[in-house]
Design a protein around this motif. Structure first.
Motif, PDB file in Angstrom:
ATOM      1  N   GLY A  95      36.887  36.247  36.419  1.00  0.00           N
ATOM      2  CA  GLY A  95      36.685  35.058  37.230  1.00  0.00           C
ATOM      3  C   GLY A  95      37.487  35.060  38.531  1.00  0.00           C
ATOM      4  O   GLY A  95      37.909  36.096  39.049  1.00  0.00           O
ATOM      5  N   LEU A  96      37.731  33.846  39.049  1.00  0.00           N
ATOM      6  CA  LEU A  96      38.394  33.697  40.343  1.00  0.00           C
ATOM      7  C   LEU A  96      39.848  34.152  40.316  1.00  0.00           C
ATOM      8  O   LEU A  96      40.367  34.646  41.316  1.00  0.00           O
ATOM      9  CB  LEU A  96      38.309  32.235  40.798  1.00  0.00           C
ATOM     10  CG  LEU A  96      36.901  31.708  41.114  1.00  0.00           C
ATOM     11  CD1 LEU A  96      36.961  30.251  41.524  1.00  0.00           C
ATOM     12  CD2 LEU A  96      36.249  32.541  42.206  1.00  0.00           C
ATOM     13  N   SER A  97      40.513  33.953  39.197  1.00  0.00           N
ATOM     14  CA  SER A  97      41.917  34.364  39.122  1.00  0.00           C
ATOM     15  C   SER A  97      42.060  35.870  39.326  1.00  0.00           C
ATOM     16  O   SER A  97      42.972  36.342  40.018  1.00  0.00           O
ATOM     17  CB  SER A  97      42.517  33.956  37.773  1.00  0.00           C
ATOM     18  OG  SER A  97      41.806  34.560  36.702  1.00  0.00           O
ATOM     19  N   GLU A  98      41.142  36.644  38.735  1.00  0.00           N
ATOM     20  CA  GLU A  98      41.162  38.092  38.927  1.00  0.00           C
ATOM     21  C   GLU A  98      40.851  38.455  40.378  1.00  0.00           C
ATOM     22  O   GLU A  98      41.442  39.382  40.933  1.00  0.00           O
ATOM     23  CB  GLU A  98      40.140  38.752  37.990  1.00  0.00           C
ATOM     24  CG  GLU A  98      40.086  40.270  38.065  1.00  0.00           C
ATOM     25  CD  GLU A  98      41.328  40.933  37.491  1.00  0.00           C
ATOM     26  OE1 GLU A  98      41.463  42.157  37.661  1.00  0.00           O
ATOM     27  OE2 GLU A  98      42.150  40.227  36.874  1.00  0.00           O
ATOM     28  N   MET A  99      39.927  37.708  40.989  1.00  0.00           N
ATOM     29  CA  MET A  99      39.575  37.987  42.379  1.00  0.00           C
ATOM     30  C   MET A  99      40.762  37.761  43.306  1.00  0.00           C
ATOM     31  O   MET A  99      41.081  38.611  44.151  1.00  0.00           O
ATOM     32  CB  MET A  99      38.410  37.091  42.814  1.00  0.00           C
ATOM     33  CG  MET A  99      37.954  37.340  44.243  1.00  0.00           C
ATOM     34  SD  MET A  99      36.952  36.003  44.932  1.00  0.00           S
ATOM     35  CE  MET A  99      38.196  34.723  45.140  1.00  0.00           C
TER      36      MET A  99
ATOM     37  N   GLN B 278      27.937  48.183  38.127  1.00  0.00           N
ATOM     38  CA  GLN B 278      26.668  48.601  37.542  1.00  0.00           C
ATOM     39  C   GLN B 278      26.862  49.208  36.166  1.00  0.00           C
ATOM     40  O   GLN B 278      25.932  49.217  35.348  1.00  0.00           O
ATOM     41  CB  GLN B 278      25.983  49.619  38.461  1.00  0.00           C
ATOM     42  CG  GLN B 278      25.491  49.033  39.773  1.00  0.00           C
ATOM     43  CD  GLN B 278      24.434  47.968  39.583  1.00  0.00           C
ATOM     44  OE1 GLN B 278      24.713  46.781  39.699  1.00  0.00           O
ATOM     45  NE2 GLN B 278      23.217  48.379  39.276  1.00  0.00           N
ATOM     46  N   SER B 279      28.060  49.685  35.883  1.00  0.00           N
ATOM     47  CA  SER B 279      28.377  50.253  34.566  1.00  0.00           C
ATOM     48  C   SER B 279      28.960  49.212  33.628  1.00  0.00           C
ATOM     49  O   SER B 279      29.585  49.565  32.614  1.00  0.00           O
ATOM     50  CB  SER B 279      29.370  51.414  34.723  1.00  0.00           C
ATOM     51  OG  SER B 279      28.852  52.414  35.581  1.00  0.00           O
ATOM     52  N   SER B 280      28.786  47.929  33.975  1.00  0.00           N
ATOM     53  CA  SER B 280      29.262  46.794  33.158  1.00  0.00           C
ATOM     54  C   SER B 280      30.779  46.771  33.036  1.00  0.00           C
ATOM     55  O   SER B 280      31.331  46.341  32.024  1.00  0.00           O
ATOM     56  CB  SER B 280      28.621  46.841  31.751  1.00  0.00           C
ATOM     57  OG  SER B 280      27.221  46.753  31.853  1.00  0.00           O
ATOM     58  N   LEU B 281      31.456  47.235  34.076  1.00  0.00           N
ATOM     59  CA  LEU B 281      32.910  47.168  34.145  1.00  0.00           C
ATOM     60  C   LEU B 281      33.312  46.283  35.314  1.00  0.00           C
ATOM     61  O   LEU B 281      32.524  46.026  36.223  1.00  0.00           O
ATOM     62  CB  LEU B 281      33.508  48.571  34.315  1.00  0.00           C
ATOM     63  CG  LEU B 281      33.249  49.568  33.188  1.00  0.00           C
ATOM     64  CD1 LEU B 281      33.758  50.947  33.603  1.00  0.00           C
ATOM     65  CD2 LEU B 281      33.904  49.115  31.905  1.00  0.00           C
ATOM     66  N   SER B 282      34.545  45.832  35.292  1.00  0.00           N
ATOM     67  CA  SER B 282      35.042  45.031  36.404  1.00  0.00           C
ATOM     68  C   SER B 282      35.128  45.879  37.667  1.00  0.00           C
ATOM     69  O   SER B 282      35.638  47.001  37.622  1.00  0.00           O
ATOM     70  CB  SER B 282      36.427  44.459  36.069  1.00  0.00           C
ATOM     71  OG  SER B 282      36.989  43.832  37.212  1.00  0.00           O
ATOM     72  N   PRO B 283      34.623  45.380  38.806  1.00  0.00           N
ATOM     73  CA  PRO B 283      34.739  46.164  40.039  1.00  0.00           C
ATOM     74  C   PRO B 283      36.183  46.382  40.463  1.00  0.00           C
ATOM     75  O   PRO B 283      36.466  47.275  41.270  1.00  0.00           O
ATOM     76  CB  PRO B 283      33.977  45.317  41.063  1.00  0.00           C
ATOM     77  CG  PRO B 283      33.998  43.929  40.504  1.00  0.00           C
ATOM     78  CD  PRO B 283      33.965  44.091  39.023  1.00  0.00           C
ATOM     79  N   TYR B 284      37.094  45.573  39.911  1.00  0.00           N
ATOM     80  CA  TYR B 284      38.511  45.701  40.240  1.00  0.00           C
ATOM     81  C   TYR B 284      39.270  46.543  39.232  1.00  0.00           C
ATOM     82  O   TYR B 284      40.501  46.606  39.269  1.00  0.00           O
ATOM     83  CB  TYR B 284      39.155  44.315  40.332  1.00  0.00           C
ATOM     84  CG  TYR B 284      38.536  43.458  41.404  1.00  0.00           C
ATOM     85  CD1 TYR B 284      38.619  43.803  42.746  1.00  0.00           C
ATOM     86  CD2 TYR B 284      37.852  42.294  41.073  1.00  0.00           C
ATOM     87  CE1 TYR B 284      38.043  43.018  43.728  1.00  0.00           C
ATOM     88  CE2 TYR B 284      37.276  41.499  42.054  1.00  0.00           C
ATOM     89  CZ  TYR B 284      37.369  41.866  43.375  1.00  0.00           C
ATOM     90  OH  TYR B 284      36.795  41.093  44.346  1.00  0.00           O
TER      91      TYR B 284
END
Length: 384
Positions: free
Chosen positions: A259-263, A56-62
């Protein structure tokens, strides 16, 4: 009498759900949420709320080292962690969702047990297994402790129910979703294929090796049990479709965040590399906290391959009992996974109720040849 038993079953189910709702209003006093036995880096709702706040803060959840679960789970449960009613905690909606997940899991366990009962059981295996799941203290603690394990357990049971019912699309959806959430349910591919190809469990072949099977050239029932490839191919096709769809949704959710690679790196890669060494009920955290860094990769391979080594021998030995094979796989992966919680043994202890007939001593089987047809009679240890 049957209606009375069914009525009592639903009374116990309703009581277990009300008991969960009663405990939900005392989370601070019980303090289950912060227990390492209940919440792991993969199942903690607090970490999920942190990941949702980052997104929600426009950051990556990871970003950082907090959230490591699926982005789809983040999209579904994340908004529920911030909804707050007057006088009610923000986690209330998530708790209610976990109660509903436990209810549907128990219903699917019961339905699957009834199908196994038609095949070889005498006792009401479905009722026993579902009540074991609902009243198991480990299941209740996982639900009240705001762990996402109830959702993962629901997907695993949905897979087995779909396979036992011959519903390939449903089994494929459950298997893909469960594997996406936790990785380890991917080993259930073999039991699912056997269930779709052969059907539900059948008694052991050794029980049919009687002298009478040689008379008149008749064969025991299992001799004509052929494997059907059509539902298996149907399942694999639907599994590919669901996998593509899940990955597509994940790519949309993480379009701006690697993207998917980060996931894969932050979810499945996190599971395989055991990066978080916080204490839990498993043994990997302690072992890798003590092992020399030089040997870390070697022992990572040893621990993970240890599960794979058991898959083929067990499948060869238990190919006629695919549901029992699935139970064994679930039990092994629950004990050897990287980040286990009390929700994992809660599932396989409940599935053990499917085999209450054998546990009660109804394992002896006799074959009788009647008018050219084979009859299989079960007898208990008392000679009944």
């Amino acid at each position: 009498m049957a209606k009375k038993k069914i009525g009592w079953y639903w009374v116990w189910v309703t009581t277990s759900l009300l008991f969960r709702l009663f405990l939900i209003y005392f989370p601070k006093d019980l303090n289950f949420t912060s227990r390492p036995e209940v919440s792991t880096p993969l199942t903690s709702l607090r970490r999920l709320a942190e990941g949702y706040w980052l997104k929600q803060s426009s950051l990556s959840p990871y970003a950082g080292s907090m959230y490591h679960a699926s982005p789809l789970l983040l999209s579904i449960l994340g908004p529920l962690t911030v909804i707050r009613l007057e006088g009610q905690p923000s986690h209330l909606f998530c708790s209610l969702l976990f109660v509903v997940a436990d209810f549907f899991t128990a219903v699917l366990i019961r339905a699957t047990g009834q199908k196994l009962q038609d095949a070889y059981s005498i006792l009401p295996a479905g009722d026993v297994a579902s009540l074991i799941y609902l009243w198991n203290p480990l299941t209740i603690v996982s639900c009240v402790g705001l762990s996402t394990s109830p959702v993962e357990n629901l997907m695993v049971v949905l897979t087995l129910y779909g396979a036992c019912s011959g519903l390939a699309p449903l089994a494929a959806f459950g298997w893909v979703t469960a594997s996406h959430l936790s990785l380890y349910p991917s080993v259930l591919l073999i039991p699912v294929i056997l269930l779709l190809g052969y059907g539900p469990d059948a008694p052991s072949r050794k029980l049919f090796l009687q002298k009478g099977s040689r008379t008149n050239g008749n064969k025991p029932p299992l001799a004509g049990r052929s494997f059907s490839w059509r539902p298996v191919i149907y399942f694999l096709l639907w599994a590919a479709i669901w996998a593509v769809y899940v990955l597509f949704l994940c790519s949309i959710s993480l379009k701006q965040y690697g993207g998917l690679s980060e996931m894969f790196k932050r979810t499945h890669g996190f599971i395989l590399t055991v990066e978080d060494l916080s204490p839990n009920i498993g043994v990997l955290w302690y072992f890798f906290a003590e092992v020399f860094e030089f040997f870390r990769e070697f022992f990572l391979i040893v621990f993970h391959v240890n599960i794979l080594f058991m898959i083929l021998p067990l499948a060869i030995r238990l190919n006629h009992r695919p549901c029992f094979l699935a139970f064994v796989y679930i039990a092994i992966s629950s004990m050897l996974k990287s980040y286990p919680s009390v929700g994992d043994p809660a599932l396989y202890l409940a599935l053990l109720g499917w085999f209450v007939t054998e546990l009660a001593g109804y394992g002896e089987c006799k074959l009788l040849l009647c008018d050219g047809n084979w009859l299989c009679l079960f007898a208990d240890n008392s000679g009944g």
